[in-house]
Design an enzyme around this catalytic site. Structure first.
Site, PDB file in Angstrom:
ATOM      1  N   SER A 154       0.851  -1.189   0.000  1.00  0.00           N
ATOM      2  CA  SER A 154       0.000   0.000   0.000  1.00  0.00           C
ATOM      3  C   SER A 154       0.887   1.240   0.000  1.00  0.00           C
ATOM      4  O   SER A 154       1.996   1.216  -0.548  1.00  0.00           O
ATOM      5  CB  SER A 154      -0.942  -0.040   1.212  1.00  0.00           C
ATOM      6  OG  SER A 154      -1.824   1.057   1.214  1.00  0.00           O
ATOM      7  N   TYR A 174      -5.084   7.439  -7.148  1.00  0.00           N
ATOM      8  CA  TYR A 174      -3.968   6.736  -6.514  1.00  0.00           C
ATOM      9  C   TYR A 174      -4.313   6.383  -5.072  1.00  0.00           C
ATOM     10  O   TYR A 174      -4.100   5.246  -4.626  1.00  0.00           O
ATOM     11  CB  TYR A 174      -2.712   7.598  -6.561  1.00  0.00           C
ATOM     12  CG  TYR A 174      -1.496   6.932  -5.960  1.00  0.00           C
ATOM     13  CD1 TYR A 174      -0.988   5.758  -6.506  1.00  0.00           C
ATOM     14  CD2 TYR A 174      -0.853   7.475  -4.842  1.00  0.00           C
ATOM     15  CE1 TYR A 174       0.128   5.143  -5.963  1.00  0.00           C
ATOM     16  CE2 TYR A 174       0.263   6.861  -4.295  1.00  0.00           C
ATOM     17  CZ  TYR A 174       0.751   5.692  -4.860  1.00  0.00           C
ATOM     18  OH  TYR A 174       1.865   5.079  -4.307  1.00  0.00           O
ATOM     19  N   LYS A 182      -4.500   2.610  -3.496  1.00  0.00           N
ATOM     20  CA  LYS A 182      -3.658   2.185  -2.373  1.00  0.00           C
ATOM     21  C   LYS A 182      -4.502   1.797  -1.162  1.00  0.00           C
ATOM     22  O   LYS A 182      -4.112   0.917  -0.385  1.00  0.00           O
ATOM     23  CB  LYS A 182      -2.678   3.297  -2.021  1.00  0.00           C
ATOM     24  CG  LYS A 182      -1.619   3.525  -3.090  1.00  0.00           C
ATOM     25  CD  LYS A 182      -0.585   2.405  -3.149  1.00  0.00           C
ATOM     26  CE  LYS A 182      -0.745   1.429  -4.256  1.00  0.00           C
ATOM     27  NZ  LYS A 182       0.297   0.383  -4.266  1.00  0.00           N
TER      28      LYS A 182
END
Length: 310
Positions: A148, A175, A179
């Site tokens: 992550s 993004y 993650k």
């Protein structure tokens, strides 16, 4: 005491699979696992870079046991084929590091029509991990580590009604969402392992701020704006080296004292030795349920641990 790669136990006879192994954190993860005696399957899209990465490891570790497999996480077909190739060659897989990823790129779609960051960072790894399950579960006590980022804090859980962020796309928002999905996947997979009563474990890790080509690639893509340039500058001036950045995922993958469901990252948020980090996300149960729903629906692939354990 600070954990270092010297603390990795002997991995002789173990099979490890690393995605995005052609550079940065993936390359350093592969190098460290090979140095400890594992046979490392280096899975990567760019085969020229993957071959160069393999040669780079062999230059310093001539006895390293390495194998390169082509994997394009942006293609369901390529991802399924890569997993099938690995399972056919390796009846057991002891370590999987879902490391590959894209960051803050302009809006784009995968080969199958999905928002690129979510498609590569999560959906691709979902399919890949599902495909490897027979070999993962055949190992004595396999570890699956999904990488992550601190950016998961700015992410929102996937919206089942707008998987591709139509009309809502932003490079950094996408993004953060991807993650966060990586973190939720790691925790959700551990729950599936526990529900099925198997020995395999799923953990998450994040590298903090590491000076790799990820930031440079983001700037070159042109979608990350001033934050991309700032990230590149900070990484070059204050970021950890790639081998130091890889320590969190390596600890999660190899520390005998690490346990399924845990999350490892640098001690000082973005820098420092890897330690176990708290997981504080309100509504995580609902978010994991949504992620499972979306992932199964969009890929047509289920994470069926009991069936794979067979």
């Amino acid at each position: 005491m600070s954990w270092t790669t010297n603390d990795i136990p002997d991995l002789s006879g173990k099979i490890a699979v690393v995605t995005g192994a052609n550079g940065g954190l993936g390359l350093e993860t592969s190098r460290a696992l090979a140095a400890a005696g594992a046979h490392v399957v280096m899975a990567a899209r760019n085969q020229v870079k993957a071959a160069a990465a393999r040669d780079d490891i062999l230059a310093g570790l001539p006895d390293a046991s390495l194998e390169v497999v082509e994997l394009d996480l942006g293609s369901f077909a390529s991802t399924k084929a890569a997993a099938a190739t690995i399972v056919a060659a390796h009846p057991t897989v002891d370590i999987v590091v879902n490391n590959a990823g894209l960051m803050a790129m302009p809006e784009r779609r995968t080969a199958d029509g999905y928002e690129m960051q979510f498609g590569v960072n999560h959906l691709g790894h979902w399919i890949f991990t599902a495909g490897l399950l027979p070999s993962i579960l055949a190992a004595d006590a396999a570890r699956v580590v999904t990488v992550s980022s601190t950016a998961h804090h700015m992410g929102r859980a996937v919206d089942p009604d707008n998987v591709n962020m139509e009309g809502e796309y932003s490079p950094w928002g996408a993004y953060g969402r991807a993650k966060l999905a990586n973190l939720h996947f790691a925790i959700g997979l551990q729950r599936e392992f526990e529900r099925a009563g198997v020995a395999a474990q799923s953990l998450a890790a994040h590298p903090g701020l590491s000076n790799t080509d990820l930031q440079t690639h983001t700037v070159a893509e042109g979608g990350g704006g001033w934050m991309a340039s700032a990230s590149e500058w900070l990484a070059s001036k204050t970021g950890m080296s790639a081998d130091d950045g890889a320590r969190s995922q390596l600890r999660a993958a190899t520390d005998p004292n690490a346990k399924g469901g845990e999350f490892y990252g640098p001690r000082w948020v973005n820098n420092g030795a890897p330690i176990r980090k708290p997981i504080i996300r309100p509504g995580i149960d609902s978010a994991i349920e949504k992620l499972w729903l979306v992932s199964e629906r969009e890929t047509g692939v289920s994470i069926d641990v009991e069936a794979a354990a067979g």
